[in-house]
Write a protein that holds these residues in place. Structure first.
Motif, mmCIF file in Angstrom:
data_model
loop_
_atom_site.group_PDB
_atom_site.id
_atom_site.type_symbol
_atom_site.label_atom_id
_atom_site.label_comp_id
_atom_site.label_asym_id
_atom_site.label_seq_id
_atom_site.Cartn_x
_atom_site.Cartn_y
_atom_site.Cartn_z
ATOM 1 N N GLY A 26 61.115 -10.002 -5.713
ATOM 2 C CA GLY A 26 61.326 -8.671 -5.184
ATOM 3 C C GLY A 26 62.410 -8.690 -4.134
ATOM 4 O O GLY A 26 63.001 -9.732 -3.837
ATOM 5 N N PRO A 27 62.713 -7.546 -3.537
ATOM 6 C CA PRO A 27 63.701 -7.530 -2.451
ATOM 7 C C PRO A 27 63.286 -8.484 -1.334
ATOM 8 O O PRO A 27 62.136 -8.487 -0.896
ATOM 9 N N GLY A 28 64.229 -9.297 -0.904
ATOM 10 C CA GLY A 28 63.936 -10.236 0.168
ATOM 11 C C GLY A 28 63.172 -11.477 -0.261
ATOM 12 O O GLY A 28 62.733 -12.247 0.596
ATOM 13 N N GLU A 29 63.029 -11.696 -1.576
ATOM 14 C CA GLU A 29 62.272 -12.835 -2.077
ATOM 15 C C GLU A 29 63.135 -13.746 -2.939
ATOM 16 O O GLU A 29 64.180 -13.329 -3.464
ATOM 17 N N VAL A 30 62.663 -14.982 -3.110
ATOM 18 C CA VAL A 30 63.231 -15.889 -4.093
ATOM 19 C C VAL A 30 62.089 -16.419 -4.952
ATOM 20 O O VAL A 30 60.918 -16.369 -4.558
ATOM 21 N N VAL A 31 62.425 -16.901 -6.142
ATOM 22 C CA VAL A 31 61.451 -17.606 -6.971
ATOM 23 C C VAL A 31 61.722 -19.099 -6.853
ATOM 24 O O VAL A 31 62.875 -19.545 -6.954
ATOM 25 N N VAL A 32 60.658 -19.860 -6.621
ATOM 26 C CA VAL A 32 60.746 -21.317 -6.510
ATOM 27 C C VAL A 32 60.044 -21.939 -7.708
ATOM 28 O O VAL A 32 58.886 -21.596 -8.002
ATOM 29 N N ASP A 33 60.759 -22.825 -8.414
ATOM 30 C CA ASP A 33 60.123 -23.658 -9.430
ATOM 31 C C ASP A 33 59.392 -24.770 -8.693
ATOM 32 O O ASP A 33 60.014 -25.600 -8.016
ATOM 33 N N VAL A 34 58.072 -24.786 -8.799
ATOM 34 C CA VAL A 34 57.229 -25.636 -7.961
ATOM 35 C C VAL A 34 57.241 -27.087 -8.457
ATOM 36 O O VAL A 34 57.003 -27.352 -9.632
ATOM 37 N N ARG A 35 57.515 -27.992 -7.541
ATOM 38 C CA ARG A 35 57.341 -29.424 -7.807
ATOM 39 C C ARG A 35 55.943 -29.876 -7.394
ATOM 40 O O ARG A 35 55.332 -30.709 -8.051
ATOM 41 N N ALA A 36 55.474 -29.357 -6.266
ATOM 42 C CA ALA A 36 54.164 -29.765 -5.763
ATOM 43 C C ALA A 36 53.601 -28.694 -4.848
ATOM 44 O O ALA A 36 54.342 -27.920 -4.236
ATOM 45 N N SER A 37 52.286 -28.659 -4.778
ATOM 46 C CA SER A 37 51.575 -27.864 -3.776
ATOM 47 C C SER A 37 50.597 -28.813 -3.094
ATOM 48 O O SER A 37 50.460 -29.971 -3.490
ATOM 49 N N ALA A 38 49.928 -28.340 -2.066
ATOM 50 C CA ALA A 38 48.972 -29.174 -1.342
ATOM 51 C C ALA A 38 47.641 -28.447 -1.249
ATOM 52 O O ALA A 38 47.585 -27.215 -1.213
ATOM 53 N N VAL A 39 46.576 -29.220 -1.204
ATOM 54 C CA VAL A 39 45.228 -28.649 -1.121
ATOM 55 C C VAL A 39 44.875 -28.438 0.350
ATOM 56 O O VAL A 39 44.932 -29.378 1.152
ATOM 57 N N ASN A 40 44.501 -27.212 0.687
ATOM 58 C CA ASN A 40 44.063 -26.866 2.026
ATOM 59 C C ASN A 40 42.626 -26.370 1.987
ATOM 60 O O ASN A 40 42.137 -25.912 0.946
ATOM 61 N N ARG A 41 41.958 -26.453 3.128
ATOM 62 C CA ARG A 41 40.560 -26.016 3.191
ATOM 63 C C ARG A 41 40.410 -24.570 2.755
ATOM 64 O O ARG A 41 39.413 -24.199 2.118
ATOM 65 N N ALA A 42 41.404 -23.744 3.037
ATOM 66 C CA ALA A 42 41.349 -22.343 2.623
ATOM 67 C C ALA A 42 41.281 -22.196 1.106
ATOM 68 O O ALA A 42 40.682 -21.249 0.594
ATOM 69 N N ASP A 43 41.897 -23.129 0.365
ATOM 70 C CA ASP A 43 41.847 -23.075 -1.096
ATOM 71 C C ASP A 43 40.415 -23.261 -1.590
ATOM 72 O O ASP A 43 39.993 -22.630 -2.562
ATOM 73 N N LEU A 44 39.664 -24.142 -0.939
ATOM 74 C CA LEU A 44 38.271 -24.360 -1.310
ATOM 75 C C LEU A 44 37.450 -23.093 -1.068
ATOM 76 O O LEU A 44 36.614 -22.702 -1.888
ATOM 77 N N LEU A 45 37.711 -22.447 0.071
ATOM 78 C CA LEU A 45 36.993 -21.207 0.376
ATOM 79 C C LEU A 45 37.347 -20.113 -0.623
ATOM 80 O O LEU A 45 36.478 -19.339 -1.057
ATOM 81 N N GLN A 46 38.619 -20.025 -1.003
ATOM 82 C CA GLN A 46 39.022 -19.024 -1.991
ATOM 83 C C GLN A 46 38.334 -19.274 -3.323
ATOM 84 O O GLN A 46 37.857 -18.341 -3.974
ATOM 85 N N ARG A 47 38.274 -20.526 -3.729
ATOM 86 C CA ARG A 47 37.614 -20.875 -4.995
ATOM 87 C C ARG A 47 36.140 -20.467 -4.975
ATOM 88 O O ARG A 47 35.575 -20.049 -5.986
ATOM 89 N N GLN A 48 35.525 -20.563 -3.812
ATOM 90 C CA GLN A 48 34.115 -20.215 -3.676
ATOM 91 C C GLN A 48 33.879 -18.713 -3.529
ATOM 92 O O GLN A 48 32.736 -18.261 -3.488
#
Length: 325
Positions: A26-48
């Motif tokens: 969108g305006p003011g954004e770029v698209v990144v082709d992801v090489r890696a992401s990292a697991v954060n505690r918030a991801d576990l909470l979101q999954r739950q």
């Protein structure tokens, strides 16, 4: 593209690698082709089902990534297609591509592996915004970091030492050697030792000038007791609960302060300001080798469930990365 989706909240098995629509910048954004992401505690909470993404954010977990810019939206300057970057996200890092506000992009620091760079944005922004911008940690002061073996903890230990502070940490005993290697001056086994007594002993009774806390309610009273006069407690997590009684008399007697912050829900302009601060003040320390990403292991993105189990076990030190290749 493919991404880790959560059709229904639940355990690690709720994470499903599936086809999803490609993102468009969108305006003011770029698209990144992801090489890696990292697991954060918030991801576990979101999954739950306990921590939904903010409005407008991708539905997929993932609060940071590294990769290559593949598309640029309107009104974006200073970035080019093909540039290696890492990024702070409100969500969507567990995917092959993600749209990112340009203000949340960071160049991959010189000397850092482009995959390992995924371990930096969330911890760098969290620690800098709380320990430096909010709590004003200064050289010669004492910083107490709870959860020292986590991604946040390992980064805070290094940054605190690089800024000239004496860093104390609480962590499982098995992690103490690694934390001392990273710069911790004193390690505390929270399962066997009273951290209030340990802080008093390590500081000659002075206490901690700044405390970075992930536990919340269960540590509140002891954190106040461990503070130095004029000390600053910053709470960034609630692993020990949401509600506790605060002794205002103890806080007043020390002329101390308590703050609580979150990063994911901040407005875009505030996130962009934090990212600018990190680029200006933290990236030079990373490029000088004084602060480095601490990666416990890399796993394929398709093994996100295994990565979540590992983080839930608390047996890791630093970040667990999910890679797309």
């Amino acid at each position: 593209m493919r991404a880790i989706t959560i059709p229904e909240p639940g355990g690690p098995e709720a994470l499903v690698w599936a086809e999803v629509p490609d993102p468009e910048p969108g305006p003011g954004e770029v698209v990144v082709d992801v090489r890696a992401s990292a697991v954060n505690r918030a991801d576990l909470l979101q999954r739950q089902g306990h921590y939904p993404p903010p409005p407008g954010a991708p539905a997929y977990p993932g609060l940071e990534c590294s990769g290559v810019i593949s598309a640029i939206g309107r009104d974006v300057t200073g970035w080019t297609v093909g540039q290696e970057v890492c990024a702070l996200l409100a969500g969507g890092g567990y995917a092959e591509r993600v749209a990112v506000p340009a203000g949340q992009l960071l160049p991959v620091p010189a000397g850092v592996d482009p995959v390992d760079a995924a371990a930096l944005p969330e911890v760098a922004c969290t620690v800098w915004s709380n320990v430096v911008r909010l709590a004003r940690l200064a050289a010669g002061e004492t910083l107490l970091v709870h959860g020292g073996g986590s991604g946040i903890g390992t980064f805070a230990v290094q940054l605190g030492r690089a800024l000239g502070a004496t860093v104390l940490v609480t962590a499982r005993a098995a992690k103490h050697d690694r934390l001392r290697e990273l710069g911790a001056a004193h390690t505390i086994d929270y399962r066997e030792q009273d951290f209030v007594e340990e802080v008093a002993g390590a500081t000659g009774g002075h206490g901690a000038d700044v405390i970075l806390d992930i536990m919340g309610a269960s540590y509140l009273g002891r954190n106040v007791a461990a503070l130095a006069d004029g000390g600053r407690l910053v709470v960034i997590g609630m692993q020990g609960g949401r509600k506790a009684e605060l002794d205002l008399g103890a806080l007043l007697a020390k002329r101390a302060s308590v703050a609580a912050t979150a990063l994911r829900s901040r407005p875009l302009d505030d996130k962009a300001a934090i990212v600018r601060g990190v680029r200006e003040e933290v990236w030079p320390l990373v490029e000088a080798g004084k602060v480095r990403p601490v990666v416990d292991r890399r796993l394929p993105m398709t093994d996100a469930a295994q990565a979540h189990r590992l983080v839930e076990s608390n047996d890791h030190v630093g970040k667990v990365l999910l890679t797309t290749a």
